[in-house]
Design a protein around this motif. Structure first.
Motif, short mmCIF file in Angstrom:
data_model
loop_
_atom_site.label_atom_id
_atom_site.label_comp_id
_atom_site.label_asym_id
_atom_site.label_seq_id
_atom_site.Cartn_x
_atom_site.Cartn_y
_atom_site.Cartn_z
N MET A 97 0.83 -1.20 0.00
CA MET A 97 0.00 0.00 0.00
C MET A 97 0.86 1.25 0.00
O MET A 97 1.92 1.30 0.64
N LEU A 98 0.41 2.27 -0.72
CA LEU A 98 1.01 3.60 -0.65
C LEU A 98 0.00 4.54 -0.03
O LEU A 98 -1.14 4.63 -0.49
N MET A 99 0.39 5.23 1.03
CA MET A 99 -0.44 6.24 1.66
C MET A 99 0.07 7.61 1.25
O MET A 99 1.21 7.97 1.55
N ILE A 100 -0.79 8.37 0.56
CA ILE A 100 -0.44 9.73 0.15
C ILE A 100 -1.14 10.69 1.09
O ILE A 100 -2.37 10.75 1.15
N GLY A 101 -0.36 11.44 1.85
CA GLY A 101 -0.91 12.33 2.87
C GLY A 101 -0.51 11.88 4.26
O GLY A 101 -0.38 10.69 4.52
N THR A 102 -0.34 12.85 5.14
CA THR A 102 0.13 12.54 6.50
C THR A 102 -0.76 13.16 7.56
O THR A 102 -0.36 13.30 8.71
N GLY A 103 -1.98 13.54 7.19
CA GLY A 103 -2.91 14.11 8.16
C GLY A 103 -3.49 13.05 9.08
O GLY A 103 -3.06 11.89 9.09
N ALA A 104 -4.51 13.45 9.84
CA ALA A 104 -5.09 12.55 10.83
C ALA A 104 -5.65 11.28 10.23
O ALA A 104 -5.70 10.23 10.88
N LEU A 105 -6.06 11.33 8.97
CA LEU A 105 -6.65 10.16 8.33
C LEU A 105 -5.63 9.09 7.96
O LEU A 105 -5.98 7.92 7.83
N ALA A 106 -4.38 9.47 7.77
CA ALA A 106 -3.39 8.55 7.22
C ALA A 106 -3.25 7.28 8.06
O ALA A 106 -3.33 6.16 7.53
N ILE A 107 -3.05 7.43 9.35
CA ILE A 107 -2.87 6.26 10.21
C ILE A 107 -4.12 5.39 10.21
O ILE A 107 -4.05 4.16 10.14
N ASN A 108 -5.29 6.05 10.27
CA ASN A 108 -6.55 5.29 10.26
C ASN A 108 -6.74 4.52 8.96
O ASN A 108 -7.18 3.37 8.98
N LEU A 109 -6.45 5.15 7.84
CA LEU A 109 -6.62 4.48 6.55
C LEU A 109 -5.71 3.26 6.42
O LEU A 109 -6.13 2.21 5.93
N ILE A 110 -4.48 3.40 6.88
CA ILE A 110 -3.55 2.27 6.81
C ILE A 110 -4.06 1.13 7.68
O ILE A 110 -4.11 -0.04 7.24
N GLN A 111 -4.46 1.43 8.90
CA GLN A 111 -4.97 0.38 9.81
C GLN A 111 -6.22 -0.28 9.24
O GLN A 111 -6.37 -1.51 9.31
N ALA A 112 -7.12 0.53 8.70
CA ALA A 112 -8.38 -0.01 8.18
C ALA A 112 -8.15 -0.91 6.98
O ALA A 112 -8.70 -2.02 6.90
N HIS A 113 -7.33 -0.46 6.03
CA HIS A 113 -7.03 -1.29 4.86
C HIS A 113 -6.35 -2.60 5.29
O HIS A 113 -6.63 -3.66 4.73
N ALA A 114 -5.49 -2.50 6.28
CA ALA A 114 -4.78 -3.70 6.75
C ALA A 114 -5.72 -4.67 7.48
O ALA A 114 -5.38 -5.84 7.66
N SER A 115 -6.91 -4.20 7.87
CA SER A 115 -7.86 -5.09 8.54
C SER A 115 -8.65 -5.94 7.56
O SER A 115 -9.29 -6.92 7.96
N VAL A 116 -8.64 -5.57 6.27
CA VAL A 116 -9.39 -6.35 5.27
C VAL A 116 -8.49 -7.00 4.23
O VAL A 116 -8.95 -7.83 3.45
N ARG A 117 -7.23 -6.62 4.20
CA ARG A 117 -6.29 -7.20 3.25
C ARG A 117 -4.97 -7.53 3.95
O ARG A 117 -4.60 -6.87 4.93
N PRO A 118 -4.22 -8.52 3.46
CA PRO A 118 -2.99 -8.96 4.14
C PRO A 118 -1.80 -8.03 3.86
O PRO A 118 -0.80 -8.42 3.25
N ILE A 119 -1.92 -6.78 4.34
CA ILE A 119 -0.89 -5.78 4.07
C ILE A 119 0.40 -6.11 4.82
O ILE A 119 0.39 -6.30 6.04
#
Length: 324
Positions: free
Chosen positions: A133-155
């Protein structure tokens, strides 16, 4: 009358199980019982910043059960005051008697529900074996988006890009204890063609993701660009992709990533394959092949807030009962 519960950002941050929240959203998008008026979107001048701010009012209700409204302001220049650009409050009520059940800080509520919605879409649109995964952006959403995507796919591998390498590294540092490797990168181009999922959550007015960089099988998750004149991906990216929205209601009216190519004739209304209501009800299909590039645009929907508020209200009461 029951006392009004005050549910803080700290509680929401510490008591969010993304898998449970995602399933709650899946159920919410698959029912016709939740009613959601079009959200109020008001841009207003902010003379001291020489840049408009925004007021959003987002109501939703399930008759006889619950209702809520989120009040949000967006002030794009708040970074220089060490304040978040998005601030707000959520009021959660009993739809039968009209009393307020809880007031929730909207910052974390919005972050969790937005990330969970992107992950819900990913469960239909990204490849099941997506491990990078590539996360573009470092605001408050970034950490949440990474965690959420990792909860449905084997990141297993995450790259993070931000306006500075230092900000990208801070996101990686915050995720150092998670079961995936996180690396800050200096440019988007150096890694974008190597990953299975690209998630972008920025306030950029111009594209950061270009279609010439994309490869077969990727999933593009666009969460930023909340105004009609803002976009995070260019025309070539949308032309190469199968396009999906969180909702037609908001996606076709508020997002530059969709509106600009629509108005310029690059795509048509018929180019949109489905929204989350159709995906969650199994009325339409998501990804249809391993080579397909999928493009998901999220603008936010009040159903997501109501589902998340109900989830955290239940968790809050369960914790309170446990601590008695």
């Amino acid at each position: 009358m029951e006392p009004i519960q005050l549910i803080s950002d700290n509680f929401i941050e510490e008591n969010c199980d993304f898998k449970s929240l995602i399933e709650g959203l899946r159920e919410g998008f698959s029912t016709d019982k939740i009613e959601v008026p079009l959200r109020h979107h008001h841009d207003f001048s902010n003379p001291e910043e020489n840049k408009d701010s925004t007021l959003l009012l987002m109501p939703a209700f399930q008759p006889g059960r619950d209702l809520g409204v989120k009040i949000v302001t967006v002030s794009p220049n708040n970074g220089k005051y060490d304040l978040p650009s998005i601030q707000g409050t959520y009021i959660y009520l009993d739809a039968h008697k009209g009393n307020i059940k809880a007031i929730l800080d909207a910052k974390s509520l919005t972050g969790k529900r937005t990330a969970a919605t992107s992950a819900l879409a990913s469960s239909y649109l990204s490849r099941k074996d997506a491990s990078s995964m590539l996360m573009i952006g470092t605001g408050a959403l970034a950490i949440n988006l990474i965690q959420a995507h990792a909860s449905v796919r084997p990141i297993k591998q995450v790259y993070v890009w931000g306006r500075t390498l230092q900000k990208a590294q801070l996101v990686c540092d915050a995720l150092k204890d998670f079961p995936f490797r996180c690396i800050a990168v200096a440019t988007i181009e150096e890694v974008i063609s190597q990953v299975a999922i690209i998630s972008s959550a920025t306030l950029s007015p111009v594209p950061l993701v270009f279609g010439k960089w994309l490869k077969e099988g990727q999933h593009l998750d666009l969460v930023g660009a909340y105004k009609k004149d803002m976009r995070e991906a260019d025309d070539e990216a949308i032309l190469r992709s199968s396009v999906f929205l969180d909702t037609y209601q908001g996606g076709l009216k508020e997002s530059g990533d969709i509106l600009i190519p629509l108005n310029n004739g690059v795509i048509t209304r018929e180019s949109i394959k489905a929204d989350l209501f159709e995906l969650c009800c199994n009325k339409k299909s998501g990804r249809t092949s391993d080579t397909e590039i999928t493009f998901f645009k999220s603008v936010g929907h009040a159903l997501e807030d109501l589902v998340a508020a109900a989830y955290f209200y239940k968790e809050f009461n369960l914790k309170s009962e446990t601590n008695v």
